[in-house]
Design a protein around this motif. Structure first.
Motif, short mmCIF file in Angstrom:
data_model
loop_
_atom_site.label_atom_id
_atom_site.label_comp_id
_atom_site.label_asym_id
_atom_site.label_seq_id
_atom_site.Cartn_x
_atom_site.Cartn_y
_atom_site.Cartn_z
N LEU A 163 1.70 9.26 -6.07
CA LEU A 163 1.70 10.19 -6.06
C LEU A 163 2.45 11.21 -6.35
O LEU A 163 2.99 12.39 -7.43
CB LEU A 163 2.15 10.26 -4.20
N GLU A 198 0.74 -1.12 -0.13
CA GLU A 198 0.18 0.41 -0.16
C GLU A 198 1.00 1.70 -0.29
O GLU A 198 0.86 2.44 -0.91
CB GLU A 198 -0.68 0.05 1.32
N HIS A 199 2.02 1.47 0.53
CA HIS A 199 2.75 2.48 0.79
C HIS A 199 3.29 2.73 -0.37
O HIS A 199 3.61 4.08 -1.42
CB HIS A 199 3.97 2.14 1.61
N ASP A 228 2.76 1.11 -3.63
CA ASP A 228 0.99 1.86 -4.34
C ASP A 228 0.08 3.32 -4.70
O ASP A 228 0.69 4.17 -5.10
CB ASP A 228 -0.44 0.73 -3.85
N LEU A 229 0.40 3.95 -2.52
CA LEU A 229 -0.07 5.64 -2.84
C LEU A 229 1.26 6.22 -3.19
O LEU A 229 1.34 7.56 -4.01
CB LEU A 229 -0.49 5.23 -1.85
N ARG A 258 -2.62 7.05 5.38
CA ARG A 258 -3.59 7.31 4.29
C ARG A 258 -4.45 8.18 3.63
O ARG A 258 -4.58 8.62 2.27
CB ARG A 258 -4.27 5.75 4.75
N ILE A 280 -2.56 13.26 -3.12
CA ILE A 280 -2.35 12.80 -4.56
C ILE A 280 -3.60 13.86 -5.62
O ILE A 280 -3.09 14.17 -6.01
CB ILE A 280 -2.99 11.17 -4.72
N VAL A 302 -2.12 10.91 2.79
CA VAL A 302 -1.40 10.68 1.41
C VAL A 302 -2.74 10.80 -0.16
O VAL A 302 -2.84 11.21 -1.01
CB VAL A 302 -0.36 9.58 1.36
N LEU A 303 -3.49 10.55 0.10
CA LEU A 303 -5.25 10.58 -0.75
C LEU A 303 -4.90 11.52 -0.95
O LEU A 303 -6.07 12.35 -2.04
CB LEU A 303 -6.11 9.51 0.06
#
Length: 163
Positions: free
Chosen positions: A12, A4-5, A7-8, A129, A136, A132-133
């Motif tokens: 970004l 997940e780290h 991917d995100l 999370r 993005i 970070v979203l």
């Protein structure tokens, strides 16, 4: 670091790179030039995102709800230095964000958001999370603005610049 780290942070990095395409080969004069009825400029957008990443990193790393210095500064959309300066600041802020997020064992860590004039009255908490979203989302939104500004400057757009 989890998938997940990866991917995100990968997403970004992708939207950050899309944001920077319209700034290629732009002079300081053009980077500070308004091309629409909005106050937005290419340099101002990059300054805003560099400043924003630093502030969100402070929110994430302090986790105590303290208001980062400059968070309420409306001048963060103006280009107060050279484009090269703000591109370097953005690169540095992005590297710091990525490094900190990679160091987190889980993106489930919860942090208290700062209280701002637009905040609800009760304390708000976001996970790493969600922060970070948010980065993005914010970066992708401004990448679109940057594309419009660049096209208004000289007709160039990200599609043509990718070729």
């Amino acid at each position: 670091m989890t998938r997940e780290h990866d991917d995100l942070l990968g997403l970004l990095a992708e939207v950050r790179s899309r944001l920077l395409i319209p700034a290629r080969d732009v002079s300081d004069a053009d980077a500070s030039r308004r091309t629409t009825v909005s106050e937005l400029t290419l340099g101002g957008l990059i300054r805003h995102l560099a400043t924003g990443e630093r502030m969100w990193l402070q929110v994430l790393s302090s986790a105590d709800g303290s208001l980062p210095e400059g968070m309420l500064d409306t001048a963060q959309y103006t280009m107060s230095s050279t484009l090269a300066h703000w591109l370097a600041e953005y690169s540095s802020a992005a590297a710091a964000t990525d490094s900190y997020v990679r160091s987190l064992p889980s993106l489930d860590v919860s942090v208290q958001l700062p209280t701002t004039p637009w905040s609800p009255p009760e304390p708000q908490f976001w996970t790493a999370r969600r922060i970070v979203l948010h980065l993005i989302h914010e970066t992708a939104q401004h990448a679109g603005h940057a594309d419009i500004i660049r096209e208004s400057l000289d007709g160039a757009n990200s599609t043509a610049q990718l070729a």
